[in-house]
Motif scaffolding. Structure first.
Motif, PDB file in Angstrom:
ATOM      1  N   TRP A   4      19.275 -28.071  37.796  1.00 45.52           N
ATOM      2  CA  TRP A   4      17.949 -28.069  37.190  1.00 45.52           C
ATOM      3  C   TRP A   4      17.099 -29.185  37.786  1.00 45.52           C
ATOM      4  CZ3 TRP A   4      18.724 -27.503  31.162  1.00 45.52           C
ATOM      5  CH2 TRP A   4      19.258 -26.243  30.890  1.00 45.52           C
ATOM      6  N   VAL A   5      15.834 -28.886  38.005  1.00 49.75           N
ATOM      7  CA  VAL A   5      14.865 -29.862  38.493  1.00 49.75           C
ATOM      8  C   VAL A   5      13.829 -30.099  37.399  1.00 49.75           C
ATOM      9  CG1 VAL A   5      13.084 -30.337  40.212  1.00 49.75           C
ATOM     10  CG2 VAL A   5      15.178 -29.153  40.885  1.00 49.75           C
ATOM     11  N   PHE A   6      13.619 -31.357  37.060  1.00 52.64           N
ATOM     12  CA  PHE A   6      12.597 -31.758  36.084  1.00 52.64           C
ATOM     13  C   PHE A   6      11.408 -32.261  36.899  1.00 52.64           C
ATOM     14  CE2 PHE A   6      16.388 -31.586  33.731  1.00 52.64           C
ATOM     15  CZ  PHE A   6      16.152 -31.720  32.368  1.00 52.64           C
ATOM     16  N   ARG A   7      10.286 -31.545  36.838  1.00 51.27           N
ATOM     17  CA  ARG A   7       9.145 -31.891  37.684  1.00 51.27           C
ATOM     18  C   ARG A   7       7.877 -31.990  36.856  1.00 51.27           C
ATOM     19  NH1 ARG A   7       8.776 -30.011  43.733  1.00 51.27           N
ATOM     20  NH2 ARG A   7       8.242 -32.059  44.482  1.00 51.27           N
ATOM     21  N   ARG A   8       7.157 -33.086  37.057  1.00 52.78           N
ATOM     22  CA  ARG A   8       5.875 -33.275  36.369  1.00 52.78           C
ATOM     23  C   ARG A   8       4.819 -32.338  36.947  1.00 52.78           C
ATOM     24  NH1 ARG A   8       5.523 -39.585  37.121  1.00 52.78           N
ATOM     25  NH2 ARG A   8       7.243 -39.219  38.545  1.00 52.78           N
ATOM     26  N   MET A   9       3.826 -32.021  36.143  1.00 52.93           N
ATOM     27  CA  MET A   9       2.753 -31.118  36.560  1.00 52.93           C
ATOM     28  C   MET A   9       1.680 -31.843  37.362  1.00 52.93           C
ATOM     29  SD  MET A   9       3.912 -28.333  35.332  1.00 52.93           S
ATOM     30  CE  MET A   9       2.575 -27.185  35.431  1.00 52.93           C
ATOM     31  N   GLY A  10       1.794 -33.137  37.471  1.00 56.18           N
ATOM     32  CA  GLY A  10       0.859 -33.948  38.238  1.00 56.18           C
ATOM     33  C   GLY A  10       1.318 -35.389  38.197  1.00 56.18           C
ATOM     34  N   TYR A  11       0.833 -36.188  39.152  1.00 55.02           N
ATOM     35  CA  TYR A  11       1.335 -37.551  39.293  1.00 55.02           C
ATOM     36  C   TYR A  11       0.273 -38.628  39.089  1.00 55.02           C
ATOM     37  CZ  TYR A  11       5.418 -35.058  40.620  1.00 55.02           C
ATOM     38  OH  TYR A  11       6.502 -34.212  40.584  1.00 55.02           O
ATOM     39  N   THR A  12      -0.906 -38.204  38.604  1.00 57.82           N
ATOM     40  CA  THR A  12      -1.952 -39.151  38.200  1.00 57.82           C
ATOM     41  C   THR A  12      -2.460 -38.709  36.833  1.00 57.82           C
ATOM     42  OG1 THR A  12      -3.809 -37.901  39.129  1.00 57.82           O
ATOM     43  CG2 THR A  12      -2.687 -39.469  40.618  1.00 57.82           C
ATOM     44  N   GLU A  13      -3.119 -39.619  36.131  1.00 54.74           N
ATOM     45  CA  GLU A  13      -3.701 -39.266  34.827  1.00 54.74           C
ATOM     46  C   GLU A  13      -4.723 -38.145  34.966  1.00 54.74           C
ATOM     47  OE1 GLU A  13      -2.966 -40.085  31.743  1.00 54.74           O
ATOM     48  OE2 GLU A  13      -1.437 -41.565  32.227  1.00 54.74           O
ATOM     49  N   ALA A  14      -5.472 -38.147  36.069  1.00 56.60           N
ATOM     50  CA  ALA A  14      -6.479 -37.097  36.283  1.00 56.60           C
ATOM     51  C   ALA A  14      -5.813 -35.737  36.479  1.00 56.60           C
ATOM     52  CB  ALA A  14      -7.349 -37.440  37.495  1.00 56.60           C
ATOM     53  N   GLU A  15      -4.691 -35.696  37.213  1.00 57.90           N
ATOM     54  CA  GLU A  15      -3.983 -34.442  37.455  1.00 57.90           C
ATOM     55  C   GLU A  15      -3.210 -33.952  36.231  1.00 57.90           C
ATOM     56  OE1 GLU A  15      -2.716 -35.058  42.143  1.00 57.90           O
ATOM     57  OE2 GLU A  15      -1.289 -35.564  40.577  1.00 57.90           O
ATOM     58  N   ASN A  16      -2.731 -34.870  35.415  1.00 61.63           N
ATOM     59  CA  ASN A  16      -1.823 -34.528  34.335  1.00 61.63           C
ATOM     60  C   ASN A  16      -2.094 -35.372  33.086  1.00 61.63           C
ATOM     61  OD1 ASN A  16       0.322 -33.458  32.904  1.00 61.63           O
ATOM     62  ND2 ASN A  16       1.907 -34.370  34.183  1.00 61.63           N
ATOM     63  N   PRO A  17      -3.277 -35.229  32.491  1.00 62.49           N
ATOM     64  CA  PRO A  17      -3.625 -36.073  31.341  1.00 62.49           C
ATOM     65  C   PRO A  17      -2.742 -35.843  30.113  1.00 62.49           C
ATOM     66  CG  PRO A  17      -5.244 -34.338  31.630  1.00 62.49           C
ATOM     67  CD  PRO A  17      -4.332 -34.287  32.819  1.00 62.49           C
ATOM     68  N   SER A  18      -2.109 -34.687  30.016  1.00 60.37           N
ATOM     69  CA  SER A  18      -1.238 -34.384  28.871  1.00 60.37           C
ATOM     70  C   SER A  18       0.221 -34.743  29.130  1.00 60.37           C
ATOM     71  CB  SER A  18      -1.338 -32.899  28.515  1.00 60.37           C
ATOM     72  OG  SER A  18      -2.646 -32.569  28.125  1.00 60.37           O
ATOM     73  N   HIS A  19       0.512 -35.233  30.348  1.00 59.07           N
ATOM     74  CA  HIS A  19       1.865 -35.671  30.718  1.00 59.07           C
ATOM     75  C   HIS A  19       2.896 -34.548  30.576  1.00 59.07           C
ATOM     76  CE1 HIS A  19       0.088 -39.677  29.191  1.00 59.07           C
ATOM     77  NE2 HIS A  19      -0.270 -39.470  30.442  1.00 59.07           N
ATOM     78  N   MET A  20       2.547 -33.376  31.059  1.00 61.36           N
ATOM     79  CA  MET A  20       3.421 -32.203  30.972  1.00 61.36           C
ATOM     80  C   MET A  20       4.314 -32.087  32.204  1.00 61.36           C
ATOM     81  SD  MET A  20       2.766 -30.847  28.054  1.00 61.36           S
ATOM     82  CE  MET A  20       3.746 -29.357  28.275  1.00 61.36           C
ATOM     83  N   GLY A  21       5.444 -31.435  32.014  1.00 61.21           N
ATOM     84  CA  GLY A  21       6.360 -31.159  33.102  1.00 61.21           C
ATOM     85  C   GLY A  21       7.109 -29.870  32.833  1.00 61.21           C
ATOM     86  N   MET A  22       7.872 -29.437  33.823  1.00 71.35           N
ATOM     87  CA  MET A  22       8.665 -28.217  33.705  1.00 71.35           C
ATOM     88  C   MET A  22      10.095 -28.483  34.163  1.00 71.35           C
ATOM     89  SD  MET A  22       7.078 -25.656  32.553  1.00 71.35           S
ATOM     90  CE  MET A  22       5.570 -24.765  32.434  1.00 71.35           C
ATOM     91  N   ILE A  23      11.019 -27.822  33.500  1.00 71.95           N
ATOM     92  CA  ILE A  23      12.407 -27.810  33.943  1.00 71.95           C
ATOM     93  C   ILE A  23      12.597 -26.467  34.637  1.00 71.95           C
ATOM     94  CG2 ILE A  23      14.829 -27.929  33.286  1.00 71.95           C
ATOM     95  CD1 ILE A  23      13.873 -29.245  30.636  1.00 71.95           C
ATOM     96  N   MET A  24      13.033 -26.523  35.882  1.00 69.14           N
ATOM     97  CA  MET A  24      13.210 -25.293  36.655  1.00 69.14           C
ATOM     98  C   MET A  24      14.656 -25.175  37.126  1.00 69.14           C
ATOM     99  SD  MET A  24       9.727 -25.637  38.874  1.00 69.14           S
ATOM    100  CE  MET A  24      10.028 -27.371  39.121  1.00 69.14           C
ATOM    101  N   SER A  25      15.132 -23.951  37.178  1.00 68.73           N
ATOM    102  CA  SER A  25      16.462 -23.675  37.699  1.00 68.73           C
ATOM    103  C   SER A  25      16.411 -23.702  39.213  1.00 68.73           C
ATOM    104  CB  SER A  25      16.939 -22.301  37.226  1.00 68.73           C
ATOM    105  OG  SER A  25      18.049 -21.880  37.981  1.00 68.73           O
ATOM    106  N   GLY A  26      17.271 -24.507  39.807  1.00 67.41           N
ATOM    107  CA  GLY A  26      17.337 -24.551  41.262  1.00 67.41           C
ATOM    108  C   GLY A  26      17.954 -23.298  41.848  1.00 67.41           C
TER     109      GLY A  26
END
Length: 108
Positions: A4-26
């Motif tokens: 599993w890969v845990f990846r954020r939806m963005g790496y700056t506050e502007a890109e990801n103000p809600s601090h969301m991410g996804m867990i994806m199956s490799g």
């Protein structure tokens, strides 16, 4: 055995103000579950909470991955310490490069 890969939806506050991410199956590339952190960079505790939610409330249906990787280096040592004894290897998965982002259609 899945990875599993845990990846954020963005790496700056502007890109990801809600601090969301996804867990994806490799293995399948499918989304296992979303997650959210308090700050832009998730903590080991937040990754563990997301893992628990995915295992017992998401698509995983109690089937644990054999390994996982997160995109926050600062959380890896703690994840290794906690997950190693239960048979889950933890590691680092770097954020996407500019080339990857461009291929996904994300503007520079």
């Amino acid at each position: 055995e899945d990875f599993w890969v845990f990846r954020r939806m963005g790496y700056t506050e502007a890109e990801n103000p809600s601090h969301m991410g996804m867990i994806m199956s490799g293995n399948s590339g499918m989304v296992v579950a979303p997650f959210q952190s308090k700050q832009l960079a998730p903590t080991a505790a937040e990754y563990l909470t997301a893992l628990e939610a995915a295992l017992f409330g998401g698509r995983a249906q109690g089937v644990k991955p054999s390994s996982l990787a997160v995109d926050e280096k600062g959380a890896v040592a703690r994840l290794k310490l906690v997950l190693g004894p239960v048979g889950i290897q933890a590691g680092y998965y770097p954020p996407p490069t500019e080339e990857e982002l461009s291929a996904m259609g994300v503007p520079p």
